[in-house]
Design a protein around this motif. Structure first.
Motif, short mmCIF file in Angstrom:
data_model
loop_
_atom_site.label_atom_id
_atom_site.label_comp_id
_atom_site.label_asym_id
_atom_site.label_seq_id
_atom_site.Cartn_x
_atom_site.Cartn_y
_atom_site.Cartn_z
N ARG A 181 0.85 -1.19 0.00
CA ARG A 181 0.00 0.00 0.00
C ARG A 181 0.88 1.24 0.00
N PRO A 182 0.49 2.25 -0.81
CA PRO A 182 -0.66 2.30 -1.71
C PRO A 182 -0.44 1.43 -2.95
N ALA A 183 -1.54 1.15 -3.63
CA ALA A 183 -1.50 0.38 -4.87
C ALA A 183 -2.19 1.19 -5.96
N ASP A 184 -1.79 0.93 -7.19
CA ASP A 184 -2.44 1.56 -8.34
C ASP A 184 -3.61 0.67 -8.75
N SER A 203 -3.41 -2.74 -11.01
CA SER A 203 -3.51 -3.94 -10.19
C SER A 203 -4.91 -4.56 -10.19
N PHE A 204 -5.90 -3.81 -10.68
CA PHE A 204 -7.26 -4.33 -10.58
C PHE A 204 -8.12 -4.02 -11.82
N ALA A 205 -8.34 -2.75 -12.12
CA ALA A 205 -9.30 -2.40 -13.18
C ALA A 205 -8.90 -2.97 -14.54
N LEU A 206 -7.66 -2.74 -14.93
CA LEU A 206 -7.21 -3.23 -16.24
C LEU A 206 -7.12 -4.76 -16.28
N PRO A 207 -6.58 -5.43 -15.25
CA PRO A 207 -6.58 -6.90 -15.28
C PRO A 207 -7.97 -7.52 -15.30
N GLU A 247 -3.61 6.70 -13.59
CA GLU A 247 -3.29 5.86 -12.42
C GLU A 247 -4.29 6.18 -11.32
N LEU A 248 -4.47 5.24 -10.41
CA LEU A 248 -5.39 5.48 -9.29
C LEU A 248 -4.76 4.94 -8.00
#
Length: 397
Positions: A132-135, A139-143, A392-393
């Motif tokens: 943490r933090p993570a993008d 790490s989530f939306a695109l995968p 990025e988020l």
């Protein structure tokens, strides 16, 4: 003579259409704008006019027609590299769309929900176990969106870096026209080879079924199936990934709405519709050409003139939605224009709805302390891209 405003305009608030669009909608709802190439197509901004325009058979989506208002130089240069049913009209459009329709019904999308839930849970496991933090984009939306469309089509997920690069080069305003054409040809060669391999041994995936049901009997060519794969692959991950990430930002920036959704998870399907309406990630309009003289919103548009349906501001039309600039997750606006309207309405909308319901629901349930790791005004928004979102988020929990 007043010079036409340049289009697209830049947003001032990350969640709202540019304020110039609201002024045009109020004072001059059908007006000319100036594009990157100096052309001056008509911009249509009111909800009823946009729906009428997108459903009118005299309004064409064919990119080969003179006057078609291309969003970027690269897309103008590469138009001949991807000529799917989405860029055809009438019987040609219907015939090209027909092989895919059974695979993208609401009922079929529901059968995919358990698999999408599995993907979301596995990626959430990795997210929670990581630093943490993570993008949340990478790490989530695109995968999530990439894995879903890869499994559906039968495209190896291991090749995601390749199709992310080529797909973005095809639509990005930052690349040269030559680079865009090269990327389109590179991706088409990859998919053509993939379809050839599926012809030899079809699997239980969409490209394999199309090869068995349509290529083998000679009703489609290998090139046509590869073109369908290219369209679905790019549209299937890019738009959904951006919607996932931007929707998370909107929810975190509207804590009262987020709390309401946590208290009543039954609001989730309607909340997804409201987020789609409110965010309008397709922020460059739906591009068309008039094939005959017609009248839209009291303005006469001549045959051969370009037209743009500004669906983002049309979904903020106060004659249709009460307090349209307010995010209200109880609204459930099923007739929004986020997926377009008429015969060219987004084919994958049922799948997108299921993905968004699963993803937002999973994050709410499993990462209840999810928070932005930087202020929202420090995020890099994709104002310059064809599909709006965040680059990025950074998040924490």
């Amino acid at each position: 003579m007043t010079e036409q405003p340049r289009y697209p305009m830049r947003r001032r608030c990350p969640f709202d259409p540019p304020p110039e669009l609201a002024r045009l909608q109020a004072a001059e709802p059908v007006s000319r704008v100036r594009l990157w190439d100096g052309s001056t197509p008509w911009l249509v901004t009111r909800y009823d006019d946009v729906r009428e325009m997108l459903r009118d058979p005299r309004v064409s989506a064919d990119t080969d027609r003179p006057g078609y208002p291309f969003p970027t130089p690269s897309m103008a240069a590469s138009r001949g590299e991807l000529k799917t049913f989405m860029r055809r009209d009438g019987a040609e459009h219907s015939a090209g769309r027909r092989p895919l329709v059974p695979h993208f019904t609401a009922r079929q999308a529901e059968t995919l929900r358990p698999g999408i839930q599995r993907i979301a849970d596995e990626l959430t496991d990795h997210l929670l176990a990581g630093p943490r933090p993570a993008d949340l984009v990478e790490s989530f939306a695109l995968p999530v969106s990439s894995l879903v469309i890869c499994e559906l089509l039968g495209v190896p997920y291991a090749d995601r870096a390749f199709f992310h690069r080529t797909g973005r080069s095809m639509v990005s305003p930052a690349v040269t026209p030559a680079e865009s054409v090269a990327a389109a040809r590179e991706l088409m060669a990859y998919l053509d080879d993939l379809v050839a391999r599926k012809t030899a041994g079809p699997g239980d995936d969409l490209l394999g079924r199309l090869a068995a049901e349509w290529l083998a009997p000679g009703r489609m060519t290998r090139r046509e199936i590869a073109e369908m794969g290219q369209l679905l692959l790019i549209a299937g991950y890019e738009t959904t990934a951006n919607m996932i990430a931007l929707g998370v930002v909107a929810l975190l920036e509207h804590p009262a709405q987020l709390a309401r959704l946590r208290e009543d998870p039954g609001l989730l399907p309607g909340a997804v519709e409201e987020l789609l309406r409110y965010l309008s990630i397709v922020h460059i309009g739906r591009r068309r050409t008039a094939t005959a003289d017609l009248v839209v919103g009291g303005r006469r548009i001549r045959e051969g003139e370009g037209m743009i349906a500004a669906t983002d501001i049309a979904d903020r039309d106060e004659s249709v939605y009460s307090q349209p600039d307010v995010l209200d997750l109880r609204r459930a606006p099923r007739h929004h224009l986020a997926f377009g309207s008429g015969p060219h309405q987004c084919l994958g909308q049922a799948l997108a709805r299921v993905e968004l319901q699963v993803v937002y629901g999973t994050l709410l349930r499993r990462v209840p302390a999810l928070a932005l790791a930087v202020p929202a005004d420090q995020l890099r928004y994709k104002d310059e891209m064809v599909v709006y979102g965040v680059h990025e988020l950074p998040v924490t929990w």
